[in-house]
Design a protein around this motif. Structure first.
Motif, PDB file in Angstrom:
ATOM      1  N   GLN A  74       0.839  -1.209   0.000  1.00 44.33           N
ATOM      2  CA  GLN A  74       0.000   0.000   0.000  1.00 44.33           C
ATOM      3  C   GLN A  74       0.870   1.254   0.000  1.00 44.33           C
ATOM      4  N   SER A  77       2.237   1.843  -3.427  1.00 42.78           N
ATOM      5  CA  SER A  77       1.247   2.395  -4.335  1.00 42.78           C
ATOM      6  C   SER A  77       1.038   3.894  -4.051  1.00 42.78           C
ATOM      7  N   GLU A  78       1.152   4.283  -2.769  1.00 40.96           N
ATOM      8  CA  GLU A  78       0.967   5.701  -2.411  1.00 40.96           C
ATOM      9  C   GLU A  78       2.131   6.571  -2.883  1.00 40.96           C
ATOM     10  N   VAL A  81       2.625   7.610  -6.795  1.00 41.98           N
ATOM     11  CA  VAL A  81       1.920   8.710  -7.477  1.00 41.98           C
ATOM     12  C   VAL A  81       2.787   9.969  -7.541  1.00 41.98           C
ATOM     13  N   SER A 157      -8.329  -0.918  -4.057  1.00 45.65           N
ATOM     14  CA  SER A 157      -7.839   0.441  -3.811  1.00 45.65           C
ATOM     15  C   SER A 157      -6.509   0.662  -4.520  1.00 45.65           C
ATOM     16  N   ARG A 158      -5.678  -0.415  -4.611  1.00 45.53           N
ATOM     17  CA  ARG A 158      -4.421  -0.265  -5.366  1.00 45.53           C
ATOM     18  C   ARG A 158      -4.699  -0.074  -6.852  1.00 45.53           C
ATOM     19  N   ALA A 160      -7.319   1.270  -8.209  1.00 48.47           N
ATOM     20  CA  ALA A 160      -7.856   2.621  -8.426  1.00 48.47           C
ATOM     21  C   ALA A 160      -6.711   3.631  -8.408  1.00 48.47           C
ATOM     22  N   ARG A 161      -5.777   3.471  -7.463  1.00 47.30           N
ATOM     23  CA  ARG A 161      -4.676   4.429  -7.367  1.00 47.30           C
ATOM     24  C   ARG A 161      -3.705   4.259  -8.532  1.00 47.30           C
ATOM     25  N   ASP A 162      -3.386   2.993  -8.864  1.00 43.95           N
ATOM     26  CA  ASP A 162      -2.409   2.745  -9.942  1.00 43.95           C
ATOM     27  C   ASP A 162      -2.954   3.192 -11.310  1.00 43.95           C
ATOM     28  N   GLY A 164      -5.505   5.445 -11.702  1.00 42.59           N
ATOM     29  CA  GLY A 164      -6.033   6.815 -11.680  1.00 42.59           C
ATOM     30  C   GLY A 164      -4.993   7.899 -11.561  1.00 42.59           C
ATOM     31  N   ARG A 165      -3.722   7.545 -11.276  1.00 42.41           N
ATOM     32  CA  ARG A 165      -2.735   8.614 -11.068  1.00 42.41           C
ATOM     33  C   ARG A 165      -2.436   9.340 -12.387  1.00 42.41           C
ATOM     34  N   PRO A 169       0.063   6.327 -15.400  1.00 48.00           N
ATOM     35  CA  PRO A 169      -0.958   5.412 -14.862  1.00 48.00           C
ATOM     36  C   PRO A 169      -0.828   4.021 -15.475  1.00 48.00           C
TER      37      PRO A 169
END
Ligand code: DC
Length: 205
Positions: A74, A77-78, A81, A157-158, A160-162, A164-165, A169
């Motif tokens: 996590q 992934s944060e 971005v 959630s990963r 979406a973040r991976d 959506g950045r 992306p």
């Protein structure tokens, strides 16, 4: 002349297994680029500044077993971005891609950003439920007490973040060959990937 295979896709789709098998089969060097982001994420969990940690990264940092935990995934992934973190990791990956024996790089943006000229590009996918089930089985086997629902939540959630950045992306390159492993055995998925690489080698002459 170098021969680069780019393997991208979401978490737990089978990229790692397929990349390892390709590297062994063809004698190519292998770089799991997720480990770069995980190593930075692990440092950040210990209080480091992400950009500083990315710039200070050395190859030995990629070998720690602690990089495999869900918390580090996590965190990876944060920090992934942050454009300055990604920029700090580009050169290492591009240099690796030029290895004389050939190279397989697995990640999220290899075919789109890191190696847009890779000889072969694969995009490995599977449904979120199948990926969560695989990750859950892996974690349970290691004695970790995460529930299937929490693993599915992490996968979503990963994703979406991976995806959506703004910077690099997760997406398939236009010229990537997609392999959906949802209903495939490991052996079939590996065989499909080997066939794509063989075709790529043949077309290079
Ligand atoms: O592949 P992995 O699960 O080890 O990757 C961990 C995280 O690192 C992932 O959620 C997003 C990030 N990552 C990335 O942004 N670009 C890559 N090439 C590889 C990983």
């Amino acid at each position: 002349m170098s021969f680069t295979v780019a393997v991208d896709g979401p978490a737990a789709a089978g990229k790692g297994t397929i990349s390892k098998a390709l590297a062994t089969h063809f004698g190519f060097a292998l770089l799991d680029t997720g480990l770069l982001y995980r190593a930075v994420g692990a440092q950040v969990l210990l209080g480091a500044d992400p950009q500083y940690a990315a710039r200070a990264l050395v190859p030995e940092d990629l070998e720690s077993e602690t990089l495999r935990t869900p918390a580090v995934a996590q965190a990876a992934s944060e920090i992934a971005v942050i454009p300055t973190v990604r920029a700090a990791l580009v050169e290492f990956q591009r240099a690796f891609a030029k290895r004389a024996e050939g190279a397989v790089l697995d990640g999220r943006d290899i075919g789109t950003v890191i190696c847009p000229d890779a000889a072969v590009k694969l995009f490995i996918t599977a449904t979120a439920e199948v990926r969560a089930q695989r990750r859950f089985a892996e974690l349970s086997a290691k004695g970790m007490d995460d529930t299937y629902d929490s693993v599915l939540e992490d996968v979503r959630s990963r994703d979406a973040r991976d995806m959506g950045r703004a910077d690099a992306p997760l997406r398939a390159a236009d010229d990537a060959v997609e392999i959906d492993t949802s209903t495939m055995s490991i052996a079939d998925a590996v065989a499909a990937a080997i066939a794509v690489v063989e075709a790529g080698i043949a077309s290079r002459g």
